[in-house]
Design an enzyme around this catalytic site. Structure first.
Site, PDB file in Angstrom:
ATOM      1  CB  ALA A 110      -0.940   0.007   1.190  1.00 32.10           C
ATOM      2  CG  PHE A 111      -0.447   5.532  -0.232  1.00 30.79           C
ATOM      3  CD1 PHE A 111      -1.708   5.151   0.165  1.00 30.79           C
ATOM      4  CD2 PHE A 111       0.095   6.683   0.308  1.00 30.79           C
ATOM      5  CE1 PHE A 111      -2.433   5.907   1.083  1.00 30.79           C
ATOM      6  CE2 PHE A 111      -0.615   7.449   1.224  1.00 30.79           C
ATOM      7  CZ  PHE A 111      -1.879   7.058   1.613  1.00 30.79           C
ATOM      8  CE  LYS A 112      -2.481   4.805   5.579  1.00 33.57           C
ATOM      9  NZ  LYS A 112      -3.466   4.411   4.542  1.00 33.57           N
ATOM     10  CG  ASP A 113       4.806  -0.216   2.288  1.00 38.83           C
ATOM     11  OD1 ASP A 113       4.795  -0.378   3.523  1.00 38.83           O
ATOM     12  OD2 ASP A 113       4.370  -1.064   1.489  1.00 38.83           O
ATOM     13  CG  MET A 116       5.573   3.396   8.230  1.00 40.54           C
ATOM     14  SD  MET A 116       4.867   4.709   9.233  1.00 40.54           S
ATOM     15  CE  MET A 116       3.153   4.251   9.271  1.00 40.54           C
TER      16      MET A 116
END
Ligand SMILES: *Cc1c(COP(=O)(O)O)cnc(C)c1O
Length: 461
Positions: A110-113, A116
């Site tokens: 997911a784009f949160k990688d 993060m």
């Protein structure tokens, strides 16, 4: 570069301080005192560069002297080394003038990688220099927790505890949190729902004795460093399609407003963005606000795009701050009214917001239909969050390229995909053994003292 709070009374901080602090002490969010710009020539020179090179050029002016050029480059390099695609954020064409920006090639799909992974490296570098250790505790409904565990696993100066509602996250999401083997990461299955997890997290931050004893830190989506990391892919994708010589538009599946706010920053930096379109699911507070001028809570109805199921959108406060001419006192007043259910935005401020953002919403049925139609028309299988974006983008197509952000891999949401297209979305090969890996999870009661005791005993520092 100095950072100021959207509520106007917290001390100004450096980039590193703002990153390590997260929320400002006056309850506000940190934003840069002024947004640096890149010239047309600067932007033109990004063409053909690697993701990592663009990341350095875009982020460098926001990050103070606390990180040297060499340290920043190393953090960026390590952050994206584990991605499954050489260009990190590739574009795929959906229609004559419509492109998907695939942001799901990171370790948790997911784009949160993107944010993060970088924040993990920056935290470790900063803490090592300061000789400090912190304990990161987070609450998750799925995506944020797995991204945080992947980002901080194995780092020396950080222990991570993620609270998730037992039995209420998908199998893929749970396994991504419970299968990392490093001793500094802990997945805690709470006997309760997501609101219970968030409430216990808030209790810990308000329990100052515990907070100081463990060096409690947070990495939720209001952390400025996360927003900054997301500015980069607006540049890489726009430049690939002809910026700065040609304008582009973006549609962004939105929940907490972090990702689309990063697009607004890119535009302020000088990237020629025509439209920035907010796409919401049935939990549509942002779309309603732009239509009516009233920001009003309406409860959450669970959807098939669960990472966008929000009641209030925390990063919206940053846009509001600019809409009110950076008057922190007015923002503080409006946020105080939110406790009573909502507030009305002034005519000047709503005009400002409507000048910057367009919006649309997708119902559950429209989301499913869009997954099916996209698959039939192009052979691309998209996740439900991305489908919300594609549906709204299709209503805003123009003579400039539209880029819709694909925020998660379809295999993360197999049930919706199966129902819409009648086929399974396969996990990428590097993850195909996810269901064979051993799980490590601690079941915990929904009880503050029990949680605090566990964290005090299990952390290494
Ligand atoms: C978090 C998330 C979103 C929403 O992003 P915001 O920055 O909160 O607006 C959309 N799609 C997916 C898959 C997510 O994980």
């Amino acid at each position: 570069m100095k950072y100021v709070s959207t509520r106007g009374t917290a001390p100004e901080l450096s980039f590193e301080e703002a990153m390590l602090t997260g929320l400002a002490r006056d309850g506000g969010l940190y934003v840069p005192a002024e947004v640096p710009t890149l010239s047309r020539d600067d932007i033109a020179s990004l063409a053909g560069q690697s993701y990592e090179q663009v990341a350095f050029t875009v982020m460098r002016p926001f990050i103070g002297e606390e990180f040297s050029d060499r340290e920043l480059s190393a953090c960026i390099r390590h952050a994206y080394a584990g991605f499954g695609h050489a260009v990190r954020a590739p574009l795929v064409q959906l229609g004559a003038n419509h492109f998907l920006l695939e942001l799901f090639h990171g370790p948790t799909l997911a784009f949160k990688d993107f944010a993060m992974q970088l924040i993990g490296q920056l935290f470790q570098a900063a803490l090592e220099k300061r000789g400090q250790k912190v304990t990161i505790v987070g609450a998750t409904s799925g995506d944020t927790g797995s991204a945080a565990i992947e980002a901080f696993r194995g780092l020396d100066n950080v222990d991570v505890f993620i609270l998730f509602p037992d039995g209420r996250v998908s199998d893929v999401q749970r396994r991504q949190m419970t299968t990392p083997v490093e001793g500094n990461v802990h997945a805690l299955a709470v006997d309760g729902d997501f609101d219970d997890c968030q409430a216990r997290l808030k209790d810990m931050f308000n329990h100052f004795e515990f907070r100081d004893a463990v060096g409690l830190a947070g990495v939720n989506s209001i952390n400025w460093a996360r927003v900054l990391a997301q500015v980069v892919y607006y540049f890489t994708s726009a430049v690939a399609l002809g910026a700065p010589h040609r304008e582009v538009s973006f549609t962004v599946p939105t929940g907490n407003f972090g990702d689309i706010f990063a697009g607004y920053i890119a535009k302020q930096m000088g990237l020629p963005i025509r439209d920035l379109v907010i796409a919401t699911n049935q939990n549509d507070i942002l779309h309603r606000t732009l239509e009516t001028g009233a920001y009003t809570k309406a409860g959450v109805t669970p959807s098939i795009s669960p990472s966008m199921d929000i009641q209030v959108s925390s990063n919206f406060e940053r846009a509001l701050f600019d809409a009110y001419g950076r008057d922190g006192a007015v923002v503080a007043e409006q946020m105080a009214e939110l406790a009573g259910g909502g507030f009305t935005i002034s005519q000047g401020a709503i005009d400002f917001l409507r000048g910057v953002f367009k919006s649309g919403r997708a119902s559950e049925h429209e989301t499913m239909e869009t997954i099916k139609e996209t698959w039939e028309a192009t052979g691309e299988v998209i996740c439900p969050h991305t489908a919300v974006g594609v549906k709204v983008a299709n209503e805003h197509l123009s003579d400039v390229p539209m880029i819709t952000l694909a925020t998660a891999h379809p295999a993360k949401f197999p049930d919706a995909v199966k129902k819409a297209c009648g086929r399974d979305a396969a996990l990428p090969p590097r993850m195909s053994d996810l269901f064979d890996r051993e799980e490590r999870v601690t079941r915990v009661p929904n009880d503050l003292t029990a949680l605090e005791t566990l964290i005090l005993n299990e952390r290494r520092a």
